[in-house]
Structures are given as structure tokens and as C-alpha cells.
Design an enzyme around this catalytic site. Sequence first.
Site, PDB file in Angstrom:
ATOM      1  CB  THR A 103      24.914   2.980  90.556  1.00 21.92           C
ATOM      2  OG1 THR A 103      23.729   3.166  89.789  1.00 21.92           O
ATOM      3  CG2 THR A 103      25.837   4.163  90.341  1.00 21.92           C
ATOM      4  CB  VAL A 216       7.823   1.418  94.897  1.00 21.37           C
ATOM      5  CG1 VAL A 216       6.677   1.996  94.078  1.00 21.37           C
ATOM      6  CG2 VAL A 216       8.429   2.483  95.804  1.00 21.37           C
ATOM      7  CG  HIS A 301      31.060  -7.047  80.067  1.00 15.29           C
ATOM      8  ND1 HIS A 301      32.348  -7.519  80.031  1.00 15.29           N
ATOM      9  CD2 HIS A 301      31.163  -5.709  80.245  1.00 15.29           C
ATOM     10  CE1 HIS A 301      33.195  -6.506  80.185  1.00 15.29           C
ATOM     11  NE2 HIS A 301      32.492  -5.394  80.314  1.00 15.29           N
ATOM     12  CB  SER A 313      36.592  -3.107  84.914  1.00 18.35           C
ATOM     13  OG  SER A 313      36.559  -1.898  84.216  1.00 18.35           O
ATOM     14  CD  GLU A 314      34.577  -2.174  77.544  1.00 23.17           C
ATOM     15  OE1 GLU A 314      33.935  -3.221  77.393  1.00 23.17           O
ATOM     16  OE2 GLU A 314      34.183  -1.063  77.200  1.00 23.17           O
ATOM     17  NE  ARG A 317      38.050  -6.303  77.425  1.00 21.10           N
ATOM     18  CZ  ARG A 317      36.865  -5.962  76.953  1.00 21.10           C
ATOM     19  NH1 ARG A 317      36.705  -5.782  75.659  1.00 21.10           N
ATOM     20  NH2 ARG A 317      35.845  -5.782  77.763  1.00 21.10           N
ATOM     21  NE  ARG A 338      31.051  -3.137  77.692  1.00 20.57           N
ATOM     22  CZ  ARG A 338      30.580  -2.452  78.713  1.00 20.57           C
ATOM     23  NH1 ARG A 338      29.287  -2.432  78.964  1.00 20.57           N
ATOM     24  NH2 ARG A 338      31.394  -1.779  79.491  1.00 20.57           N
ATOM     25  CG  HIS A 441      27.447  -5.877  81.704  1.00 21.33           C
ATOM     26  ND1 HIS A 441      27.796  -5.850  83.037  1.00 21.33           N
ATOM     27  CD2 HIS A 441      27.913  -4.728  81.171  1.00 21.33           C
ATOM     28  CE1 HIS A 441      28.437  -4.725  83.285  1.00 21.33           C
ATOM     29  NE2 HIS A 441      28.511  -4.025  82.181  1.00 21.33           N
ATOM     30  CG  HIS A 442      23.278  -2.206  80.271  1.00 18.91           C
ATOM     31  ND1 HIS A 442      23.354  -1.381  81.368  1.00 18.91           N
ATOM     32  CD2 HIS A 442      22.563  -1.516  79.362  1.00 18.91           C
ATOM     33  CE1 HIS A 442      22.730  -0.247  81.130  1.00 18.91           C
ATOM     34  NE2 HIS A 442      22.226  -0.304  79.913  1.00 18.91           N
ATOM     35  NE  ARG A 481      25.660  -0.294  79.176  1.00 10.99           N
ATOM     36  CZ  ARG A 481      26.748  -0.297  79.937  1.00 10.99           C
ATOM     37  NH1 ARG A 481      27.514   0.773  80.025  1.00 10.99           N
ATOM     38  NH2 ARG A 481      27.080  -1.373  80.625  1.00 10.99           N
ATOM     39  N   GLY A 484      30.775   2.684  79.636  1.00  8.50           N
ATOM     40  CA  GLY A 484      30.913   4.033  80.193  1.00  8.50           C
ATOM     41  C   GLY A 484      29.707   4.911  79.909  1.00  8.50           C
TER      42      GLY A 484
HETATM   43  C1  LIG Z   1      29.219  -5.186  87.316  1.00 10.41           C
HETATM   44  C2  LIG Z   1      28.769  -3.963  86.560  1.00 10.41           C
HETATM   45  C3  LIG Z   1      29.716  -3.039  86.123  1.00 10.41           C
HETATM   46  C4  LIG Z   1      29.305  -1.908  85.401  1.00 10.41           C
HETATM   47  N1  LIG Z   1      30.244  -0.992  85.013  1.00 10.41           N
HETATM   48  C5  LIG Z   1      29.846   0.112  84.343  1.00 10.41           C
HETATM   49  C6  LIG Z   1      30.769   1.135  84.000  1.00 10.41           C
HETATM   50  O1  LIG Z   1      31.939   1.077  84.348  1.00 10.41           O
HETATM   51  N2  LIG Z   1      30.332   2.190  83.286  1.00 10.41           N
HETATM   52  C7  LIG Z   1      29.031   2.317  82.895  1.00 10.41           C
HETATM   53  O2  LIG Z   1      28.674   3.288  82.241  1.00 10.41           O
HETATM   54  N3  LIG Z   1      28.127   1.370  83.260  1.00 10.41           N
HETATM   55  C8  LIG Z   1      28.492   0.313  83.975  1.00 10.41           C
HETATM   56  N4  LIG Z   1      27.565  -0.621  84.344  1.00 10.41           N
HETATM   57  C9  LIG Z   1      26.145  -0.350  84.080  1.00 10.41           C
HETATM   58  C10 LIG Z   1      25.644   0.684  85.072  1.00 10.41           C
HETATM   59  O3  LIG Z   1      26.254   0.484  86.320  1.00 10.41           O
HETATM   60  C11 LIG Z   1      24.126   0.615  85.268  1.00 10.41           C
HETATM   61  O4  LIG Z   1      23.458   0.589  84.042  1.00 10.41           O
HETATM   62  C12 LIG Z   1      23.639   1.833  86.039  1.00 10.41           C
HETATM   63  O5  LIG Z   1      24.411   2.021  87.199  1.00 10.41           O
HETATM   64  C13 LIG Z   1      22.171   1.682  86.419  1.00 10.41           C
HETATM   65  O6  LIG Z   1      21.828   2.735  87.288  1.00 10.41           O
HETATM   66  P1  LIG Z   1      20.326   2.966  87.712  1.00 10.41           P
HETATM   67  O7  LIG Z   1      20.332   4.080  88.684  1.00 10.41           O
HETATM   68  O8  LIG Z   1      19.469   3.075  86.516  1.00 10.41           O
HETATM   69  O9  LIG Z   1      19.907   1.602  88.408  1.00 10.41           O
HETATM   70  P2  LIG Z   1      20.521   0.921  89.719  1.00 10.41           P
HETATM   71  O10 LIG Z   1      21.823   1.502  90.084  1.00 10.41           O
HETATM   72  O11 LIG Z   1      20.457  -0.543  89.493  1.00 10.41           O
HETATM   73  O12 LIG Z   1      19.503   1.353  90.859  1.00 10.41           O
HETATM   74  C14 LIG Z   1      18.164   0.944  90.854  1.00 10.41           C
HETATM   75  C15 LIG Z   1      17.713   0.837  92.287  1.00 10.41           C
HETATM   76  O13 LIG Z   1      16.294   0.679  92.325  1.00 10.41           O
HETATM   77  C16 LIG Z   1      15.978  -0.268  93.337  1.00 10.41           C
HETATM   78  N5  LIG Z   1      14.648  -0.827  93.069  1.00 10.41           N
HETATM   79  C17 LIG Z   1      14.298  -1.718  92.102  1.00 10.41           C
HETATM   80  N6  LIG Z   1      12.992  -1.986  92.174  1.00 10.41           N
HETATM   81  C18 LIG Z   1      12.483  -1.262  93.214  1.00 10.41           C
HETATM   82  C19 LIG Z   1      11.200  -1.148  93.801  1.00 10.41           C
HETATM   83  N7  LIG Z   1      10.149  -1.838  93.334  1.00 10.41           N
HETATM   84  N8  LIG Z   1      11.041  -0.311  94.853  1.00 10.41           N
HETATM   85  C20 LIG Z   1      12.096   0.400  95.357  1.00 10.41           C
HETATM   86  N9  LIG Z   1      13.342   0.289  94.853  1.00 10.41           N
HETATM   87  C21 LIG Z   1      13.542  -0.520  93.784  1.00 10.41           C
HETATM   88  C22 LIG Z   1      17.107  -1.283  93.212  1.00 10.41           C
HETATM   89  O14 LIG Z   1      17.199  -2.080  94.360  1.00 10.41           O
HETATM   90  C23 LIG Z   1      18.309  -0.372  92.996  1.00 10.41           C
HETATM   91  O15 LIG Z   1      18.893   0.017  94.203  1.00 10.41           O
HETATM   92  C24 LIG Z   1      27.944  -1.737  85.091  1.00 10.41           C
HETATM   93  C25 LIG Z   1      26.997  -2.655  85.546  1.00 10.41           C
HETATM   94  C26 LIG Z   1      27.397  -3.759  86.276  1.00 10.41           C
HETATM   95  C27 LIG Z   1      26.367  -4.728  86.754  1.00 10.41           C
END
Ligand SMILES: Cc1cc2nc3c(=O)[nH]c(=O)nc-3n(C[C@H](O)[C@H](O)[C@H](O)COP(=O)(O)OP(=O)(O)OC[C@H]3O[C@@H](n4cnc5c(N)ncnc54)[C@H](O)[C@@H]3O)c2cc1C
Length: 509
Positions: A103, A216, A301, A313-314, A317, A338, A441-442, A481, A484
Site C-alpha cells: 500500500t 504470524v 505492469h 505510475s500510470e 500516462r 496493462r 506488479h500485482h 486489474r 486504481g
Molecule cells: C509499486 C506499486 C504501485 C501501486 N500503485 C497502485 C495504485 O496506484 N492504485 C492501486 O489501486 N493499486 C496500486 N498498487 C497495488 C496496491 O498497492 C496493492 O494491491 C494493495 O496496496 C495491497 O494492499 P494490502 O493491504 O492487501 O496488502 P499490503 O499493503 O501489501 O499489506 C500486507 C501487509 O501484511 C504483512 N504481512 C505479510 N505476511 C505477514 C505475516 N505472516 N504476518 C504478519 N504480517 C504479514 C506485510 O508485511 C504487509 O505489511 C500498487 C502496487 C505496487 C507494488
Amino acid sequence: MKKFICSLLAFSSAMALSACGVASSDNAEDNAQSSGQATEASTDAASGASEQEEYTDPSELENKYDVVIVGAGGAGMAAAIQAKEEGANPVILEKLPVAGGNTTKSSGGMNASETKFQEESDIEDSNDTFYDDTLEGGQETNDKKLLRYFVDHSADAIDWLDNMGITLNNISYSGGASVQRIHRPEDGAAVGGYLVDGLLRNVNENEIPIFVNTDVTNINEENGQVDGVEIDMDGDSQTIDAGAVAVTTGGYGANEEMIEENRPDLEGYVSTNSEGSTGDGIKMIEELGGQTVDMDQIQVHPTVIQKDGTLISETVRGEGAILVNQEGERFFNEMETRDKVSEAITDLPEEEAYLIFDDALADRAKQVDFYKEQGVVESGDSIEELAQEINISEDQLKETLDNWNEAVDKEDDQDFERETAMDYDLTTRPFYAIKIAPGIHHTMGGVKINTDTEVLDEDDQAISGLYAAGELTGGLHGNNRIGGNAVADIIIFGRQAGTQATKFAQENN
Ligand SMILES: Cc1cc2nc3c(=O)[nH]c(=O)nc-3n(C[C@H](O)[C@H](O)[C@H](O)COP(=O)(O)OP(=O)(O)OC[C@H]3O[C@@H](n4cnc5c(N)ncnc54)[C@H](O)[C@@H]3O)c2cc1C
């Protein structure tokens, strides 16, 4: 509540990370990039977000909570804040030394339809159009029930964030969207650092305990009901009991083994992901009999720096940049989804391309400042000078830009039928180029959930007391996907996981 403070000062992220327990590295940029904090630091500077994060002292860990939330990314923190609002006593457990996960790295923004901010900007949109665009992007392979819930709750998610001081009122285009729908911080900065800072601030203000360096390792179940987790905190194993468990551990984009297992053709691809994206939640849920869907649907991506996985970032564009090949020619509709843009780049003989844009665009997309700091932006005072810098024919690049500016002026891209992100021409000096190619990327697949975020087993039955939200779940995005939609996913379904896990804990314990 007693706290210890990990100060994440802008421009000193490597030092801050080492103070938080990350092994120090000689290369500050590597440290920052791998954890996403460099993005955060530059975003903080741009958006004025707070400069410190607070985590709960390990000595305060209790052995039972109403709701245990595994992972402190956007989905986990949204779930925790919502659970607290519903009257639960939640805890967040995070394996890395800092909250944020992928995130923090998210850069473009968050999609939502029928929002008050779209209305204020006279942007006509509807939940049905958002639904149709997402379905078209995912080639109709999306889980339609999840998608319906998602679009219908997107405006509410924007309001919920706004009420917490996280205001995403600057709206732009993203690939695959037929209208301006991607919501960003007011100054156009990357969404991730601003969002994580705001969520963490609210976690702290609500006195929700959040423990870092807490891995965990297992989800516990007794008599068919999930009732806690096993953790490893600084080398000590412990059991934490729970009324319900919400898993928000993110995807597996940083787990090479899982990538290769599900998509052997992606072996060796660079990844844009946080080091925490190792698929732990998916593996633990599979051990409990949870079902997975679309595991081979991994999004590549199109615009990634190959040396270190930095995502361009997108938004670049979306604000009007074009893509050119080594001949200096456009070769595809840059605003296509993408998967298609990535394929078009991989089909070029050189398998890479240049994003070309001007100084006015750099002003509108604040992320460009960070890319400049990273040293990946080439510039020239004229188009000819830029062409020389990147070793492309000056005449051809000039002709390409002249044609493009004419297409913008006439609102008619005869070459590639681009229809969006044509509001601005590329005429303001200096001109810029960034060399990019596709990267992992995802991960769109993951555990199967229903609209209550209950995790389903192989017979589509809910596993009692177990909830999941965010990138570890599958189905919403189908096989592609839309940019956004992941940030929207984590807020919408993160909140739902908080609500439903609280309800379960209150009714069953
Ligand atoms: C560079 C980049 C740019 C992006 N830009 C966009 C965007 O502009 N718009 C958009 O919609 N999406 C974007 N995405 C995708 C989006 O950011 C992610 O899909 C989303 O933020 C994932 O959120 P989440 O809370 O599911 O996981 P995360 O934010 O990855 O959080 C998961 C957390 O769980 C923790 N964790 C993992 N395993 C364990 C465990 N066993 N025990 C305890 N903790 C653990 C991890 O360390 C992490 O902190 C982007 C992704 C990337 C990589």
C-alpha cells in the site's frame, strides 16, 4: 497507551529503517526501495503528511483480542479502524518493522464512482459504468458479486477516508477507465504514503494496538472454528486467541517460488512489490482448507524500471505521456489495459520503450520528482536535445510529438485511437524520457471470499471465524486489474472484513 516511536523522517528513510530494526545497508536507496519508504518519504514531502509512525511496545501484547488482524497494509488498517468503530477490541500484527506493505508503494490513486469529488469537478460517472469498465478490463472473468459490492461501496469509501482526514479529491484518468475516476491527494502526489500515514494516524488516535516485527506463522482452528493465531515476535513463539481473525497479508508478488509455480513464463521478471508480499496468508489459509482462485493471474505492469523494480505510475500516462520505441515512433494506444500495453512493449524487438512527457506534465504528476531523485529521468531543453540524450532519431521524435500534439488539438488520435488522457499537449520545455519495460506488479488471484469477506472452503462454505481482504484475495479483478482498483479494494473490503469479523466475534464468543 505506551508507545515506541519509529521516526520515518523524509529523506532519511534508511537511517529510520535501521532504527526500527531493519538490517542496515550501505545502499540507502536499496533499503528505501525494497520497503517502499523512499516513495513515502518523497510523498510526505509533497503532501505534507506526518513524519512519524507509532507502534505499540511489545510488552503490551495481550493473549486475547476480539479481532486479530494479520498484516498492517491498507486492508489491515482499514479493517482495524472499522472494527473499532463497530465496538470491537482489535489488534494488528505486522511482520515487518514498519506498517504499509504494498500500500505504501501505491502511486496512482484509488478508483471510485459517483463520488462527491467527481460531482464537484463536473465529472459524469456511474457505478454501472465503473462496473462495466472493470468487467471489460477483466475480460468478463471477474467475480460479479464481489464487483457489484465493490462499485456500489466505492463512493462511501472515499467519504469514510475523507472523514478521517484522508482526502482524495484530485481526479485523473487511469488505463481502462472510460472517465476520470482515479482519486489522488489534492496536490497530485502518490497515494500510498499519504494513505498509509493517514490510516496509521487514525489507528493511533483510536488507540488500536499495532505490533511490528510480529510474524504470524499459523492460523489456529478448533472444532471447525478459527480461534486465534501463532506468532513469532522477536524470536519468541506465542499463541494469541481471537474471537475472529481477519487476514490482510497482501499478495505474493515478491515470492519468486510462488510466481514460478503459478506462472513459469514469468521466471526472472523484476518485481515492483514490497518484500512482505510473500503469500503467507494464502498458504496459511490453504492449510485450513481454504479455496484459491485465479492463482495464475499475475499482473505485469508495462512501465517498470528494470534495474530495481521502481514502478512508473500510470498517472504519467494518465496525465498525457506517450510511449515511443527505439525508432522514436508511437506503437500502441498508451491508455489500453496493462496486459495489452505490456504485450505491445514485449513484442518490440528491443522489449523496452520510452515514456515521453513535458515539464507541464511533471508539474501535474508529483511522482515525477521522486523519479528524478532516483536518477531515471532523462531530459532535454528541446525535443532534439532529448532525442540525442536517449539516442533516438531527432527528426523522428520531433515528428512523433508534432503528430501527437495535433491529435490532442483535434481530439482525434488516428494512429492508435487513444480516447482518454488527451487533455494536454506536450509542448512545455524541458522534455523528459524514462526508459521502461514490463515487471511483475500485482497478484490478482488468491483466496476465495464472499461479499461478507468470509473465506470459503472447497465446497464454497465459509470457514467459521475467518475473514480476508485485500491483495491476498482473488476474483474481483478477473484476469486483468484496472489501475486504481486495488486501493479501492483494500478500503472497501478491508472495512467489510472489520465489520463482519466484529459481528462474528460479538455473536459467537
Ligand atoms: C509499486 C506499486 C504501485 C501501486 N500503485 C497502485 C495504485 O496506484 N492504485 C492501486 O489501486 N493499486 C496500486 N498498487 C497495488 C496496491 O498497492 C496493492 O494491491 C494493495 O496496496 C495491497 O494492499 P494490502 O493491504 O492487501 O496488502 P499490503 O499493503 O501489501 O499489506 C500486507 C501487509 O501484511 C504483512 N504481512 C505479510 N505476511 C505477514 C505475516 N505472516 N504476518 C504478519 N504480517 C504479514 C506485510 O508485511 C504487509 O505489511 C500498487 C502496487 C505496487 C507494488
